[in-house]
Design a protein around this motif. Structure first.
Motif: not given
Ligand SMILES: *Cc1c(COP(=O)(O)O)cnc(C)c1O
Length: 356
Positions: A269-287
């Motif tokens: 669950t934590i790994n799946a949440t990490r992947e979703r949050a990482t994708a969303a942050l990347t969308q916002l311009g984060f590296v």
């Protein structure tokens, strides 16, 4: 500081733990699990263990060592538990680098290694990570001292492939190599150096129940190594504090370690949440680094690490910022629940619109 303190301790720079806040904050700063520990832990605490506290705990830690050994398919003589993995890391650094030895680690890694080096009188040699924050194993060949590598590394979350870990161990036959696997449960056992224990007599692997097992407050970690190395570490432990784990810790940790099924689900669950949050942050311009741990390490071109930390803090979300060379524009965000990460993303959007 009193005038009584011995001179060798006057220049110590103690480790700064992440803030433990009680107020109404979303706490994403110290890589704790957002989930409760296995229900087996609560059962132990309700089992009348108070009656046993009259007696000293078992200094051999037999029950716990057998449980760990069984989990990893090892002999219990190859296990030593500690009061958190910090405890076993301290014993290992004391034993193999202290009193004038040398400790070698990356320039960006777990902040406790330099503190222990200083405390135990080891010379510290740091090796810069590559520009992309990866470790070059060739930099460690014949390191000339005890090597300590966190894998996945902290605070980058980047995993060094097992073959490259093996290269570091194989090219330092005359020194101990410590692989700190505090986050390996999130990356997957197939990457663990535990599989190399039978092959190398200079390897120590450390693990903790603090992150993947939701037990940061219990204080339990352990080291896995040859029985000769474990005997060295026990020599120090019995010279310092043979009762370093309470009876409660021994019983609760043993119960947790056995409940692999429960933890496998939480980790997924934590790994799946990490992947979703990482994708969303990347969308916002984060590296973001390719983190295999239970945290995200992120930087944004339009807002400094400190500004983002402060802006999130004002919105009652606590993340970790390190005012250190090369990473001062990053923040480390522990992976919480889906809801917590949703709130984080909302607060990040607000922060970017205010500061950006
Ligand atoms: C959290 C952490 C530890 C220490 O964990 P304990 O709570 O002392 O078991 C050790 N190494 C790394 C890299 C960590 O992030």
């Amino acid at each position: 500081m009193t005038p009584f303190l011995r001179p060798q301790y006057r220049s110590l720079k103690p480790y700064t733990p992440g803030e433990q806040i009680n107020a109404n904050f979303i706490k994403l700063n110290t890589n704790e699990s957002p989930f409760p520990p296995s229900p087996k832990v609560a059962e132990v605490l309700k089992s009348g263990i108070a009656d046993r506290l009259r007696l000293y705990p078992d200094p051999t830690l037999g029950q716990l060592h057998r449980g760990v050994a069984q989990q990893y398919g090892l002999n219990e003589a190859g296990v030593i538990a500690g009061n958190g993995s910090d405890d076993v890391l301290a014993f290992a650094i004391m034993a193999y680098a202290g009193g004038g030895g040398k400790l070698v680690c990356p320039d960006i890694t777990y902040g406790f290694y330099p503190v222990y080096a200083d405390f135990f009188g080891a010379e510290l040699a740091t090796v810069p990570l590559r520009e992309d924050f990866t470790i070059n194993p060739e930099d460690y060949a014949g390191a000339g001292g005890t090597v300590v590598i966190a894998n996945p590394n902290a605070p980058t979350g980047i995993l060094l492939p097992l073959a490259e870990i093996e290269q570091i161990i194989a090219t330092n036959p005359d020194n101990i190599v410590i692989i700190d696997e505090a986050y390996m449960d999130f990356a997957g056992q197939e990457h663990s150096a535990v599989s190399l224990l039978g092959k190398y007599d200079n390897l120590i692997v450390t693990r903790t129940l603090s992150k993947s097992h939701s037990l940061a407050g219990l204080r339990c970690g352990f080291a896995l190594a040859s029985k000769e190395i474990i005997a060295d570490l026990n020599r120090l432990r019995y010279s310092f504090n043979p009762y370093n784990l309470s009876a409660i810790t021994i019983a609760a940790a043993s119960a947790a370690i056995a409940d692999t099924e429960y933890y496998a689900e939480r980790i997924a669950t934590i790994n799946a949440t990490r992947e979703r949050a990482t994708a969303a942050l990347t969308q916002l311009g984060f590296v973001c680094t390719n983190s295999q741990a239970n945290f995200i390490f992120a930087t944004h071109p339009k807002i400094s690490g400190e500004e983002l930390y402060n802006a999130l803090r004002e919105q009652k979300i606590l993340v970790r910022h390190f005012a250190l060379p090369r990473i001062s524009n990053h923040v480390r965000i522990s992976v919480g629940t889906e809801e917590e990460m949703g709130a984080l993303l909302e607060a990040v959007r607000v922060s970017l619109s205010v500061e950006g």
